[in-house]
Design an enzyme around this catalytic site. Structure first.
Site, PDB file in Angstrom:
ATOM      1  N   LEU A  65       0.876  -1.345  -0.208  1.00 35.45           N
ATOM      2  CA  LEU A  65       0.266  -0.117   0.166  1.00 35.45           C
ATOM      3  C   LEU A  65       0.586   0.757  -0.310  1.00 35.45           C
ATOM      4  O   LEU A  65       2.373   1.015   0.458  1.00 35.45           O
ATOM      5  CB  LEU A  65      -1.026   0.302   1.357  1.00 35.45           C
ATOM      6  CG  LEU A  65      -1.718  -1.164   0.641  1.00 35.45           C
ATOM      7  CD1 LEU A  65      -2.130  -1.517   2.363  1.00 35.45           C
ATOM      8  CD2 LEU A  65      -2.629  -0.899   0.177  1.00 35.45           C
ATOM      9  N   PRO A  66       0.694   2.404  -0.287  1.00 36.69           N
ATOM     10  CA  PRO A  66       1.356   3.806  -0.061  1.00 36.69           C
ATOM     11  C   PRO A  66       1.943   4.061   0.651  1.00 36.69           C
ATOM     12  O   PRO A  66       3.651   4.402   0.775  1.00 36.69           O
ATOM     13  CB  PRO A  66       0.158   4.844  -0.867  1.00 36.69           C
ATOM     14  CG  PRO A  66      -1.566   3.666  -1.238  1.00 36.69           C
ATOM     15  CD  PRO A  66      -1.278   2.484  -1.156  1.00 36.69           C
ATOM     16  N   THR A  94       6.503   0.591   2.048  1.00 43.53           N
ATOM     17  CA  THR A  94       7.197   1.499   2.741  1.00 43.53           C
ATOM     18  C   THR A  94       6.706   2.415   3.682  1.00 43.53           C
ATOM     19  O   THR A  94       5.647   2.673   3.631  1.00 43.53           O
ATOM     20  CB  THR A  94       8.633   2.112   2.216  1.00 43.53           C
ATOM     21  OG1 THR A  94       8.939   1.763   1.053  1.00 43.53           O
ATOM     22  CG2 THR A  94       8.957   2.818   2.282  1.00 43.53           C
ATOM     23  N   LYS A 169      15.323   0.200   5.814  1.00 45.80           N
ATOM     24  CA  LYS A 169      14.647   0.151   3.993  1.00 45.80           C
ATOM     25  C   LYS A 169      14.612   1.775   3.866  1.00 45.80           C
ATOM     26  O   LYS A 169      15.935   2.189   4.030  1.00 45.80           O
ATOM     27  CB  LYS A 169      13.089   0.172   4.449  1.00 45.80           C
ATOM     28  CG  LYS A 169      12.541   0.953   2.666  1.00 45.80           C
ATOM     29  CD  LYS A 169      12.816   0.246   1.407  1.00 45.80           C
ATOM     30  CE  LYS A 169      11.679   1.405   0.402  1.00 45.80           C
ATOM     31  NZ  LYS A 169      12.423   1.016  -0.432  1.00 45.80           N
ATOM     32  N   LYS A 244       9.773  10.843   0.220  1.00 47.45           N
ATOM     33  CA  LYS A 244       8.563  10.063   0.581  1.00 47.45           C
ATOM     34  C   LYS A 244       9.865   9.239   1.790  1.00 47.45           C
ATOM     35  O   LYS A 244       9.657   9.301   3.296  1.00 47.45           O
ATOM     36  CB  LYS A 244       7.642   9.779   0.104  1.00 47.45           C
ATOM     37  CG  LYS A 244       6.468   7.868   1.241  1.00 47.45           C
ATOM     38  CD  LYS A 244       6.457   6.966   0.066  1.00 47.45           C
ATOM     39  CE  LYS A 244       5.577   5.888   1.214  1.00 47.45           C
ATOM     40  NZ  LYS A 244       5.418   4.553   0.780  1.00 47.45           N
TER      41      LYS A 244
HETATM   42  P1  NAD Z   1       0.872   2.562  -6.222  1.00 51.72           P
HETATM   43  O1  NAD Z   1      -0.161   3.972  -5.697  1.00 51.72           O
HETATM   44  O2  NAD Z   1       1.153   2.512  -7.275  1.00 51.72           O
HETATM   45  O3  NAD Z   1       0.030   1.307  -5.616  1.00 51.72           O
HETATM   46  C1  NAD Z   1      -0.830   1.075  -3.829  1.00 51.72           C
HETATM   47  C2  NAD Z   1      -1.579   0.233  -4.626  1.00 51.72           C
HETATM   48  O4  NAD Z   1      -2.587   0.792  -2.680  1.00 51.72           O
HETATM   49  C3  NAD Z   1      -2.961   1.085  -5.307  1.00 51.72           C
HETATM   50  O5  NAD Z   1      -3.736   0.726  -6.535  1.00 51.72           O
HETATM   51  C4  NAD Z   1      -3.818   1.692  -4.151  1.00 51.72           C
HETATM   52  O6  NAD Z   1      -5.536   1.913  -5.503  1.00 51.72           O
HETATM   53  C5  NAD Z   1      -4.320   0.302  -3.689  1.00 51.72           C
HETATM   54  N1  NAD Z   1      -5.108   0.741  -2.497  1.00 51.72           N
HETATM   55  C6  NAD Z   1      -4.658   1.559  -1.545  1.00 51.72           C
HETATM   56  N2  NAD Z   1      -5.884   1.755  -0.198  1.00 51.72           N
HETATM   57  C7  NAD Z   1      -6.143   0.425  -0.553  1.00 51.72           C
HETATM   58  C8  NAD Z   1      -7.321  -0.277   0.093  1.00 51.72           C
HETATM   59  N3  NAD Z   1      -7.848   0.162   1.441  1.00 51.72           N
HETATM   60  N4  NAD Z   1      -7.437  -1.437  -0.242  1.00 51.72           N
HETATM   61  C9  NAD Z   1      -7.015  -1.991  -0.937  1.00 51.72           C
HETATM   62  N5  NAD Z   1      -6.347  -1.089  -2.037  1.00 51.72           N
HETATM   63  C10 NAD Z   1      -5.561   0.580  -1.410  1.00 51.72           C
HETATM   64  O7  NAD Z   1       2.064   2.556  -5.029  1.00 51.72           O
HETATM   65  P2  NAD Z   1       3.189   1.641  -5.519  1.00 51.72           P
HETATM   66  O8  NAD Z   1       4.173   1.787  -6.198  1.00 51.72           O
HETATM   67  O9  NAD Z   1       3.148   0.031  -6.055  1.00 51.72           O
HETATM   68  O10 NAD Z   1       4.749   1.459  -3.618  1.00 51.72           O
HETATM   69  C11 NAD Z   1       3.530   0.727  -3.095  1.00 51.72           C
HETATM   70  C12 NAD Z   1       4.614   0.414  -2.007  1.00 51.72           C
HETATM   71  O11 NAD Z   1       5.660   0.490  -1.856  1.00 51.72           O
HETATM   72  C13 NAD Z   1       4.644   2.262  -1.205  1.00 51.72           C
HETATM   73  O12 NAD Z   1       4.970   1.870   0.125  1.00 51.72           O
HETATM   74  C14 NAD Z   1       5.945   2.475  -2.060  1.00 51.72           C
HETATM   75  O13 NAD Z   1       7.114   3.521  -1.301  1.00 51.72           O
HETATM   76  C15 NAD Z   1       6.677   0.731  -1.718  1.00 51.72           C
HETATM   77  N6  NAD Z   1       7.952   1.568  -2.777  1.00 51.72           N
HETATM   78  C16 NAD Z   1       7.691   1.502  -4.076  1.00 51.72           C
HETATM   79  C17 NAD Z   1       8.903   1.856  -5.064  1.00 51.72           C
HETATM   80  C18 NAD Z   1       8.598   2.028  -7.135  1.00 51.72           C
HETATM   81  O14 NAD Z   1       9.628   2.407  -7.428  1.00 51.72           O
HETATM   82  N7  NAD Z   1       7.323   2.551  -7.530  1.00 51.72           N
HETATM   83  C19 NAD Z   1       9.983   0.790  -5.223  1.00 51.72           C
HETATM   84  C20 NAD Z   1       9.952   0.456  -3.315  1.00 51.72           C
HETATM   85  C21 NAD Z   1       8.898   0.055  -2.264  1.00 51.72           C
END
Ligand code: NAD
Length: 291
Positions: A65-66, A94, A169, A244
């Protein structure tokens, strides 16, 4: 095979869920976004009508999740009261250490094993199944989680007790943010002092100034292995995500009264870089802030 529930099928979660299906785990998935759910059906996830339904028959629940507020709300409202006894809970988002510890404390009260397992590696690593997992939680839960984490990553490391995965992390990314800035300003200064960037790279990458930011992810176009700098800083790791993680590191530092002057400066510089409209560009684009 263990039955899995996967919640959060965004940029990272979709690739991770796909790899679980590829390894023949039955995956019931849920996301608030309908397009994300439709996409998950194309690679073999079964879709649930709610998070509560998705987790109700799972042996292992994985969330991606975000931010911390989403994790806390989802676990409190939908997960902790709706899973079977002994279901293993793994949060790969994260988030801040305090929220990770708070939620795993609630899980513990219900005798539910929980791990924080944030990842290193972006969307490409999520799709390729080559993420690095930094895992916090007890050893028994870690042993139970290894098979599914191995299906999504190439390195699965036990960092310590609850919250230690998040701590690893944010410390890693604070180091990365600060070292990228130092790499960028060094290249800019070298050039102003009359050095060719390639010559500076050849020297510093074989000298004591060598950093990962230089030799694996050089912020200068045409220097070092291919990196986002060669593609106008498109793709890679967004500056907004670096900001972030730096903010989470500052929060962590404040909570234990740790001195992190370089991390603080990196957080300020990335905030300014994002304010100037560069949030979606790769974080190495911060080189453009240094003249
Ligand atoms: P994203 O925003 O693309 O995906 C998050 C998903 O969670 C979305 O599809 C959203 O609709 C869903 N969501 C939110 N609340 C919800 C709920 N209550 N029930 C169901 N679904 C819900 O984000 P991301 O890029 O996939 O990143 C996810 C996590 O990974 C974050 O914490 C981010 O910091 C971490 N991260 C991201 C990256 C990257 O390169 N994108 C790399 C390492 C870590």
């Amino acid at each position: 095979m263990k039955k899995l529930a996967f919640i959060g099928l965004g940029n990272m979660g979709s690739g991770m869920a796909k790899n679980l299906v590829k390894h023949e785990f039955p995956v019931v998935a849920f996301d608030l976004n309908e397009a994300a759910m439709n996409n998950a059906t194309t690679f073999g996830c079964k879709i649930a009508i709610s998070a509560q339904v998705a987790v109700s028959d799972a042996d292992i629940v994985i969330t991606m999740l975000p931010a911390g507020e989403h994790v806390k709300a989802l676990y409190v409202k939908d997960i902790l009261n709706n899973v079977k006894p002994n279901t293993l809970l793994i949060d790969c988002s994260t988030i801040d250490v305090a929220t990770a510890q708070y939620v795993s404390g609630l899980a513990q009260e219900k005798q539910l094993p929980m791990l924080d397992a944030p990842v290193s590696g972006g969307t490409a690593a999520a799709s390729a199944g080559t993420l690095t997992f930094m895992v916090g939680g007890d050893s028994h839960a870690f042993a139970q989680a290894k098979e599914v984490l191995n299906a999504m990553g190439k390195n699965v490391i036990h960092a310590g007790k609850q919250g230690a995965g998040q701590a690893a992390k944010i410390c890693n990314n604070m180091l990365l943010g600060a070292s990228m800035i130092a790499t960028c300003e060094s290249f800019q200064l070298a050039q102003k002092l009359g050095l060719d960037p390639q010559v500076f790279y050849d020297i510093a990458s074989n000298a004591s100034g060598q950093t990962w930011s230089m030799t694996s992810y050089c912020p200068v176009k045409g220097v070092g292995p291919e990196s986002p700098a060669d593609h106008e800083f498109q793709g890679g790791f967004a500056s907004a995500l670096m900001l972030k993680d730096l903010k989470l590191a500052m929060q962590g530092a404040q909570s234990v009264s740790a001195d992190v002057p370089m991390g603080e400066r990196a957080a300020t510089l990335f905030a300014e870089h994002c304010e100037k409209g560069n949030s979606t560009l790769d974080f190495s684009s911060i080189i453009n802030q240094f003249s």
